[in-house]
Design a protein around this motif. Sequence first.
Motif, short mmCIF file in Angstrom:
data_model
loop_
_atom_site.label_atom_id
_atom_site.label_comp_id
_atom_site.label_asym_id
_atom_site.label_seq_id
_atom_site.Cartn_x
_atom_site.Cartn_y
_atom_site.Cartn_z
N GLU A 100 0.84 -1.21 0.00
CA GLU A 100 0.00 0.00 0.00
C GLU A 100 0.87 1.25 0.00
OE1 GLU A 100 -3.37 2.32 -0.11
OE2 GLU A 100 -3.13 0.15 -0.42
N ASP A 101 1.96 1.22 0.74
CA ASP A 101 2.87 2.36 0.76
C ASP A 101 3.50 2.59 -0.61
OD1 ASP A 101 4.54 4.42 2.15
OD2 ASP A 101 6.16 3.06 1.59
N ILE A 102 3.89 1.50 -1.28
CA ILE A 102 4.47 1.63 -2.62
C ILE A 102 3.44 2.17 -3.60
CG2 ILE A 102 5.42 0.31 -4.57
CD1 ILE A 102 6.71 -1.53 -2.45
N ARG A 103 2.21 1.67 -3.51
CA ARG A 103 1.14 2.17 -4.37
C ARG A 103 0.94 3.67 -4.17
NH1 ARG A 103 -2.45 -1.08 -2.85
NH2 ARG A 103 -2.49 -2.53 -4.61
N ASN A 104 0.97 4.10 -2.90
CA ASN A 104 0.79 5.52 -2.60
C ASN A 104 1.93 6.36 -3.16
OD1 ASN A 104 -1.60 5.06 -1.23
ND2 ASN A 104 -0.62 4.92 0.78
N GLN A 105 3.15 5.84 -3.08
CA GLN A 105 4.30 6.56 -3.62
C GLN A 105 4.21 6.72 -5.14
OE1 GLN A 105 8.34 5.90 -2.12
NE2 GLN A 105 7.50 4.50 -0.59
N ILE A 106 3.78 5.64 -5.81
CA ILE A 106 3.64 5.71 -7.26
C ILE A 106 2.55 6.72 -7.65
CG2 ILE A 106 2.93 4.40 -9.31
CD1 ILE A 106 4.21 1.93 -8.01
#
Length: 335
Positions: A100-106
Motif C-alpha cells: 500500500e505504501d508503494i502504491r501511494n508513492q507511485i
Amino acid sequence: MKKFSEIFKNKVAELCEVRSLDDIIIHFCGEEAKTEDEALFIQQTNAKYFGDSEAEQLLGNFAEIKIGVASDPNKTNFIRIDLDRTLDEFYENGWEPVLEDIRNQINYAGSIEGHAAYILDNLSNYDVIKDKLIVRPLNYQNNKKTLEGNVYSRFGDIALVLYAVVHDDEANSVLNTIKIPVSVALSWNVPVDKAMANALLNTMSWSPARIYTSILGMENIPEKETDLMAADFEMKHLTDNIIPLVTTARKTNGAIAMFYPGVKERIAEMFDGSFYVAFTSIHEAMLHRLGAMDPEVIKRHLVATNRTFGSEDTLSNEVYYYCRETGAFTLCETN
C-alpha cells in the motif's frame, strides 16, 4: 536480502500501477555503477539516505521502480524503495502495508507530474518562474558533488542553494523542489545575484522567521508570539541565561531564517549586543549572547550534536558571529 528482494519484486509486479517485472530493478549494497544512469542513481540515493554524495558504491539495498510519464510516453520516471526498511516493515506488519505504501508513492509521483512538467517547461523563463524560487541551506562538504553545475552561494561551510518549488503540500509536510542549473540561470534576463536575493525574499514570505526562548515551547506557543519580524511583535529582552532557537514557521529547512533581511539586526536589539550562532541542523539555529559562553565551548556542543543526529541534517560544524556595531556576520575563529 537477495531472497527477500526476489519475493518483493514479484509482489510489487502484481500491482496494477507497475507496468512489468522488468521495471523493478534491485540494487544491492556495495554496487558500483556501470552506466551513467546507474552512477546518478547511486549518487542521488547515497546523498538522500546517507548524506554522502562522494561514495562510489551504493551504501544500502534499494529497489528502483520505473513508472511511465503520462505527458510524454518516451520518458520514464522512477521511485526508489529502501529495502532494508521495507524488510523491517514486512516482518512487523506483513505485505499489505508494504504494498500500500508503494502504491501511494507511485500515485503521488504521478500526481505531481503536471506540476513538474510546468516548472521544467518554464525553467528558462524568469518572469514565469521567479515566484517559485526559494533558497535552502545545505552543508557544502556533504553535498559538494550534487551542487556541481547548480546555483548556490558559499557562506563558510554552508551552501545557500537556489531551488524552484515543484509541488508544495504543506498539509502533509511534503515539499518537492529542484535545484536551478547555472546554465538555466545564465539564460535569465536578470543577474544571478539578483535572482538569489529575490528568492530569499520569496522564502521569507513563504516561511517567516520564528524565535523561541525554549525548545520545549515550539509546539505550544502561539504563532503571533514567535513571529520575529512581524510589525506587532512584542520585543522581548533576551538575557544571558536564555539560549533562543530561530527557525521558520514551517520549521523544515528553518536555518535559512538567519539569512533573511533584518533578522540578525532584530535579534541584536533583543540581546542588546552581538551574538554567536550555532546551526544545530538545517532546520534551526541556537543563539548565544556575546560573553555568555565561550565560542570554543559552543563549537564542542555543536560538533557533538551533529555527530549524534548524523550528516543528513547537519548544516555546519562552525560557529558564526554577528557583530551589532558593524553589522558583519562572519565565521568565528575557534580551535
